[in-house]
Design an enzyme around this catalytic site. Sequence first.
Site, PDB file in Angstrom:
ATOM      1  CG  HIS A   1      29.482  56.759  19.805  1.00  9.20           C
ATOM      2  ND1 HIS A   1      29.673  58.099  20.095  1.00  9.20           N
ATOM      3  CD2 HIS A   1      30.713  56.245  19.561  1.00  9.20           C
ATOM      4  CE1 HIS A   1      30.971  58.367  20.016  1.00  9.20           C
ATOM      5  NE2 HIS A   1      31.623  57.270  19.703  1.00  9.20           N
TER       6      HIS A   1
ATOM      7  CE  LYS B   1      30.674  55.925  23.712  1.00  7.53           C
ATOM      8  NZ  LYS B   1      31.767  55.089  24.237  1.00  7.53           N
TER       9      LYS B   1
HETATM   10  P1  NAP Z   1      32.284  45.124  22.648  1.00  4.87           P
HETATM   11  O1  NAP Z   1      32.010  44.600  21.281  1.00  4.87           O
HETATM   12  O2  NAP Z   1      31.178  45.079  23.660  1.00  4.87           O
HETATM   13  O3  NAP Z   1      33.566  44.355  23.206  1.00  4.87           O
HETATM   14  C1  NAP Z   1      33.930  44.298  24.560  1.00  4.87           C
HETATM   15  C2  NAP Z   1      34.436  42.913  24.809  1.00  4.87           C
HETATM   16  O4  NAP Z   1      34.974  42.812  26.122  1.00  4.87           O
HETATM   17  C3  NAP Z   1      33.309  41.866  24.709  1.00  4.87           C
HETATM   18  O5  NAP Z   1      33.732  40.807  23.880  1.00  4.87           O
HETATM   19  C4  NAP Z   1      33.140  41.428  26.151  1.00  4.87           C
HETATM   20  O6  NAP Z   1      32.622  40.119  26.267  1.00  4.87           O
HETATM   21  C5  NAP Z   1      34.587  41.533  26.602  1.00  4.87           C
HETATM   22  N1  NAP Z   1      34.747  41.367  28.043  1.00  4.87           N
HETATM   23  C6  NAP Z   1      33.855  41.635  29.026  1.00  4.87           C
HETATM   24  N2  NAP Z   1      34.365  41.249  30.214  1.00  4.87           N
HETATM   25  C7  NAP Z   1      35.595  40.724  29.941  1.00  4.87           C
HETATM   26  C8  NAP Z   1      36.610  40.135  30.750  1.00  4.87           C
HETATM   27  N3  NAP Z   1      36.444  39.956  32.072  1.00  4.87           N
HETATM   28  N4  NAP Z   1      37.758  39.752  30.170  1.00  4.87           N
HETATM   29  C9  NAP Z   1      37.937  39.884  28.845  1.00  4.87           C
HETATM   30  N5  NAP Z   1      36.992  40.385  28.018  1.00  4.87           N
HETATM   31  C10 NAP Z   1      35.839  40.809  28.572  1.00  4.87           C
HETATM   32  O7  NAP Z   1      32.758  46.640  22.579  1.00  4.87           O
HETATM   33  P2  NAP Z   1      33.675  47.334  21.466  1.00  4.87           P
HETATM   34  O8  NAP Z   1      32.838  48.152  20.569  1.00  4.87           O
HETATM   35  O9  NAP Z   1      34.607  46.327  20.918  1.00  4.87           O
HETATM   36  O10 NAP Z   1      34.483  48.364  22.377  1.00  4.87           O
HETATM   37  C11 NAP Z   1      35.395  47.933  23.380  1.00  4.87           C
HETATM   38  C12 NAP Z   1      35.858  49.135  24.183  1.00  4.87           C
HETATM   39  O11 NAP Z   1      36.592  50.007  23.304  1.00  4.87           O
HETATM   40  C13 NAP Z   1      34.725  50.000  24.748  1.00  4.87           C
HETATM   41  O12 NAP Z   1      35.118  50.520  25.986  1.00  4.87           O
HETATM   42  C14 NAP Z   1      34.559  51.109  23.744  1.00  4.87           C
HETATM   43  O13 NAP Z   1      34.014  52.284  24.299  1.00  4.87           O
HETATM   44  C15 NAP Z   1      35.997  51.304  23.337  1.00  4.87           C
HETATM   45  N6  NAP Z   1      36.232  51.891  22.018  1.00  4.87           N
HETATM   46  C16 NAP Z   1      37.357  52.614  21.876  1.00  4.87           C
HETATM   47  C17 NAP Z   1      37.698  53.136  20.664  1.00  4.87           C
HETATM   48  C18 NAP Z   1      38.973  53.926  20.545  1.00  4.87           C
HETATM   49  O14 NAP Z   1      39.300  54.356  19.442  1.00  4.87           O
HETATM   50  N7  NAP Z   1      39.704  54.138  21.628  1.00  4.87           N
HETATM   51  C19 NAP Z   1      36.883  52.929  19.555  1.00  4.87           C
HETATM   52  C20 NAP Z   1      35.738  52.151  19.707  1.00  4.87           C
HETATM   53  C21 NAP Z   1      35.432  51.615  20.946  1.00  4.87           C
HETATM   54  P3  NAP Z   1      31.000  39.907  26.334  1.00  4.87           P
HETATM   55  O15 NAP Z   1      30.453  40.443  25.039  1.00  4.87           O
HETATM   56  O16 NAP Z   1      30.837  38.435  26.482  1.00  4.87           O
HETATM   57  O17 NAP Z   1      30.514  40.685  27.516  1.00  4.87           O
END
Ligand code: NAP
Length: 263
Positions: free
Chosen positions: A150, A154
């Site tokens: 990844h 992550k």
């Molecule tokens: P990311 O870019 O870091 O996005 C996470 C978001 O959540 C950021 O914008 C963050 O804001 C926000 N956040 C933090 N605290 C929050 C709160 N209190 N209320 C609302 N939003 C808040 O990560 P990503 O790559 O998009 O991934 C998001 C999640 O999905 C992770 O857990 C990842 O492991 C998972 N994921 C799942 C899949 C799947 O297929 N199931 C695929 C990829 C990723 P800040 O940046 O300001 O902290």
Amino acid sequence: MTVKIILAGPRGKMGSEALNMIHNEDKFQLVACIDKPNSELPDFTSTTEVPVYSNATQCFTEVEADVYIDLTIPEVGFPHTKQALEHNIRAVVGTSGFTSEQIQELTTIANENKVGCIIAPNFALGAVLMMLFSKMAATYFPDVEIIEKHHDNKIDAPSGTATKTIEMIQQTRQTKQQGHPDEYEIMQGARGAECDGMRVHSMRLPGLVAHQEVIFGGTSELLTIKHDSFHRESFMNGLKLAVNEVLPLQTLVYGLENVMDIN
Ligand code: NAP
């Protein structure tokens, strides 16, 4: 029927893809976002008229919604998903890193309230098939190692997909201690994490998105089942499927394979 959606994490990499997906799907309507206080959303046409809450309870109380999508971090995603279910709003969770105790707690709430919830460690349809094929292969190939790769932002390891793959393999594989019985590590971690005798190796590098190889070793043969997500767009068909499939559910389903037409 229009599906009214609340999205948490709209500025994130997954969240911004989800915004586009919701915007492009005629049946879906974004009705609110949940974000950190004082965050400025990118100028997505679909969100300009949509309220952004930093208080999830207030959002779930004030906004009428069919589905809550969580694409954040587990520390936030778990309490928010719990609150959504307690407010009888169905939940689709992509956030990885929920513990089995947390999933159990959400299952209890979903069952008590008869409200649907889908937690999907991986929304990429190809990745779900990779896990299913791995489960099939493990009956005949109990020696298996997983390499998951990844991007370097992550924070959890191994990935939710690797953990889910192990759980699915465990359904068909006879427990076995792999490798040499006297093997030892000269450098700590060289053999990766261990689960039930299987080994999982987590690689984190810039340039990667989400990739996994499940490698089975047999007598003079190797079977490799490999999946690559090159862009977060790859998760959106599965997310769309989950939003549609969660509507009639009255319980929690863990894993997209349980709502796909492949069993
Ligand atoms: P990311 O870019 O870091 O996005 C996470 C978001 O959540 C950021 O914008 C963050 O804001 C926000 N956040 C933090 N605290 C929050 C709160 N209190 N209320 C609302 N939003 C808040 O990560 P990503 O790559 O998009 O991934 C998001 C999640 O999905 C992770 O857990 C990842 O492991 C998972 N994921 C799942 C899949 C799947 O297929 N199931 C695929 C990829 C990723 P800040 O940046 O300001 O902290």
